[in-house]
Design a protein around this motif. Structure first.
Motif, mmCIF file in Angstrom:
data_model
loop_
_atom_site.group_PDB
_atom_site.id
_atom_site.type_symbol
_atom_site.label_atom_id
_atom_site.label_comp_id
_atom_site.label_asym_id
_atom_site.label_seq_id
_atom_site.Cartn_x
_atom_site.Cartn_y
_atom_site.Cartn_z
ATOM 1 N N THR A 2 0.822 -1.197 0.000
ATOM 2 C CA THR A 2 0.000 0.000 0.000
ATOM 3 C C THR A 2 0.863 1.257 0.000
ATOM 4 O OG1 THR A 2 -0.094 0.117 2.399
ATOM 5 C CG2 THR A 2 -1.798 -1.178 1.314
ATOM 6 N N LYS A 3 0.284 2.353 -0.459
ATOM 7 C CA LYS A 3 1.013 3.616 -0.488
ATOM 8 C C LYS A 3 1.148 4.217 0.906
ATOM 9 C CE LYS A 3 -0.202 5.139 -5.107
ATOM 10 N NZ LYS A 3 -0.830 6.201 -5.902
ATOM 11 N N HIS A 4 0.150 3.975 1.748
ATOM 12 C CA HIS A 4 0.116 4.591 3.057
ATOM 13 C C HIS A 4 0.199 3.526 4.151
ATOM 14 C CE1 HIS A 4 -0.944 8.290 1.014
ATOM 15 N NE2 HIS A 4 -1.886 7.619 0.370
ATOM 16 N N PRO A 5 0.976 3.788 5.195
ATOM 17 C CA PRO A 5 1.097 2.810 6.281
ATOM 18 C C PRO A 5 -0.190 2.721 7.101
ATOM 19 C CG PRO A 5 2.243 4.824 6.854
ATOM 20 C CD PRO A 5 1.791 4.975 5.428
ATOM 21 N N SER A 6 -0.385 1.576 7.742
ATOM 22 C CA SER A 6 -1.534 1.409 8.629
ATOM 23 C C SER A 6 -1.424 2.346 9.818
ATOM 24 C CB SER A 6 -1.607 -0.036 9.123
ATOM 25 O OG SER A 6 -1.620 -0.929 8.043
ATOM 26 N N MET A 7 -0.215 2.499 10.317
ATOM 27 C CA MET A 7 0.064 3.416 11.427
ATOM 28 C C MET A 7 1.217 4.312 10.982
ATOM 29 S SD MET A 7 -2.122 2.496 13.718
ATOM 30 C CE MET A 7 -1.546 3.388 15.134
ATOM 31 N N PRO A 8 0.987 5.610 10.796
ATOM 32 C CA PRO A 8 2.029 6.477 10.257
ATOM 33 C C PRO A 8 3.211 6.729 11.186
ATOM 34 C CG PRO A 8 0.044 7.734 10.720
ATOM 35 C CD PRO A 8 -0.282 6.307 10.965
ATOM 36 N N ALA A 9 3.012 6.615 12.492
ATOM 37 C CA ALA A 9 4.119 6.853 13.418
ATOM 38 C C ALA A 9 3.877 6.070 14.709
ATOM 39 C CB ALA A 9 4.256 8.334 13.727
ATOM 40 N N VAL A 10 4.627 4.997 14.894
ATOM 41 C CA VAL A 10 4.545 4.203 16.118
ATOM 42 C C VAL A 10 5.889 4.352 16.829
ATOM 43 C CG1 VAL A 10 4.227 1.898 17.088
ATOM 44 C CG2 VAL A 10 2.949 2.571 15.049
ATOM 45 N N LEU A 54 20.133 6.706 15.808
ATOM 46 C CA LEU A 54 18.971 6.800 14.922
ATOM 47 C C LEU A 54 18.322 8.175 15.105
ATOM 48 C CD1 LEU A 54 17.371 3.280 15.421
ATOM 49 C CD2 LEU A 54 18.757 4.066 13.511
ATOM 50 N N PRO A 55 18.131 8.928 14.024
ATOM 51 C CA PRO A 55 17.571 10.279 14.129
ATOM 52 C C PRO A 55 16.043 10.275 14.167
ATOM 53 C CG PRO A 55 18.157 9.840 11.881
ATOM 54 C CD PRO A 55 18.572 8.620 12.679
ATOM 55 N N MET A 56 15.465 9.266 14.804
ATOM 56 C CA MET A 56 14.006 9.168 14.853
ATOM 57 C C MET A 56 13.606 8.469 16.146
ATOM 58 S SD MET A 56 13.699 6.320 11.921
ATOM 59 C CE MET A 56 14.397 4.705 12.099
ATOM 60 N N THR A 57 12.360 8.659 16.546
ATOM 61 C CA THR A 57 11.836 7.998 17.739
ATOM 62 C C THR A 57 10.632 7.127 17.420
ATOM 63 O OG1 THR A 57 10.449 9.907 18.229
ATOM 64 C CG2 THR A 57 12.639 9.827 19.275
ATOM 65 N N SER A 58 10.234 7.119 16.145
ATOM 66 C CA SER A 58 9.094 6.314 15.720
ATOM 67 C C SER A 58 9.306 5.866 14.279
ATOM 68 C CB SER A 58 7.797 7.114 15.844
ATOM 69 O OG SER A 58 7.810 8.214 14.965
ATOM 70 N N MET A 59 8.453 4.960 13.837
ATOM 71 C CA MET A 59 8.528 4.513 12.449
ATOM 72 C C MET A 59 7.145 4.121 11.954
ATOM 73 S SD MET A 59 10.504 0.878 13.069
ATOM 74 C CE MET A 59 10.819 0.660 11.360
ATOM 75 N N ARG A 60 7.017 4.060 10.640
ATOM 76 C CA ARG A 60 5.764 3.650 10.004
ATOM 77 C C ARG A 60 5.579 2.146 10.172
ATOM 78 N NH1 ARG A 60 6.300 6.904 4.297
ATOM 79 N NH2 ARG A 60 6.191 8.960 5.221
ATOM 80 N N VAL A 61 4.314 1.724 10.303
ATOM 81 C CA VAL A 61 4.004 0.302 10.434
ATOM 82 C C VAL A 61 2.932 -0.055 9.411
ATOM 83 C CG1 VAL A 61 3.040 -1.470 11.960
ATOM 84 C CG2 VAL A 61 4.610 0.250 12.879
ATOM 85 N N PHE A 62 3.188 -1.103 8.661
ATOM 86 C CA PHE A 62 2.232 -1.622 7.693
ATOM 87 C C PHE A 62 1.644 -2.910 8.260
ATOM 88 C CE2 PHE A 62 5.028 1.067 5.325
ATOM 89 C CZ PHE A 62 4.227 1.656 4.360
ATOM 90 N N HIS A 63 0.314 -2.999 8.369
ATOM 91 C CA HIS A 63 -0.323 -4.178 8.931
ATOM 92 C C HIS A 63 -0.560 -5.280 7.899
ATOM 93 C CE1 HIS A 63 -2.037 -1.923 12.670
ATOM 94 N NE2 HIS A 63 -0.720 -2.008 12.666
ATOM 95 N N ARG A 64 -0.459 -4.955 6.633
ATOM 96 C CA ARG A 64 -0.605 -5.976 5.593
ATOM 97 C C ARG A 64 0.254 -5.600 4.400
ATOM 98 N NH1 ARG A 64 -5.640 -8.283 2.142
ATOM 99 N NH2 ARG A 64 -4.471 -10.066 1.399
ATOM 100 N N ILE A 65 1.013 -6.587 3.942
ATOM 101 C CA ILE A 65 1.858 -6.392 2.766
ATOM 102 C C ILE A 65 1.613 -7.572 1.833
ATOM 103 C CG2 ILE A 65 4.226 -6.228 1.918
ATOM 104 C CD1 ILE A 65 5.001 -5.203 4.705
#
Length: 121
Positions: A2-10, A54-65
């Motif tokens: 998908t183009k968009h993650p299920s959760m944009p920032a976890v 790591l310059p981040m504290t969260s990441m995108r999560v995809f629930h189905r690929i």
């Protein structure tokens, strides 16, 4: 995919708590160390990973690929679906019961397009 993650920032904390990814930060820094220095041994990768921030504290999560074979896209209107990866975090239902999370493991060959296999070495 998908183009968009299920959760944009976890957050990394929620990845451990809700998704069971307890070692995600260590895995990410080892991945970065391996990609940037492919000649290093496992021990050297572990040592190099300790120096990576790591310059981040969260990441995108995809629930189905969905995984398809890209060579079939040229010859068919429907891509050849090879497999699907599902993920669902642990949840509490309306009766207060905890529903276990669902996770699949994926091995990704990043060998640069060469013919290779996934070995246990």
């Amino acid at each position: 995919m998908t183009k968009h993650p299920s959760m944009p920032a976890v957050s990394f904390d929620n990845l451990a708590i809700k998704y069971g990814a307890n070692n995600i930060i260590n895995a990410l820094v080892r991945f970065v160390a391996k990609i940037t220095n492919p000649q290093l041994s496992r021990q050297q990768i572990a040592m190099a990973g300790m120096q990576i921030h790591l310059p981040m504290t969260s990441m995108r999560v995809f629930h189905r690929i969905c995984i398809s074979n890209p060579t079939h896209h040229e010859y068919s209107e429907m891509p050849n679906l090879l497999d699907a990866v599902h993920m669902r975090p642990t949840q509490v239902d309306s009766r207060g019961q905890t529903t276990a999370g669902r996770f699949n493991t994926v091995l990704v060959d990043i060998g640069g397009g060469l013919s290779s296999d996934v070995s246990g070495a």
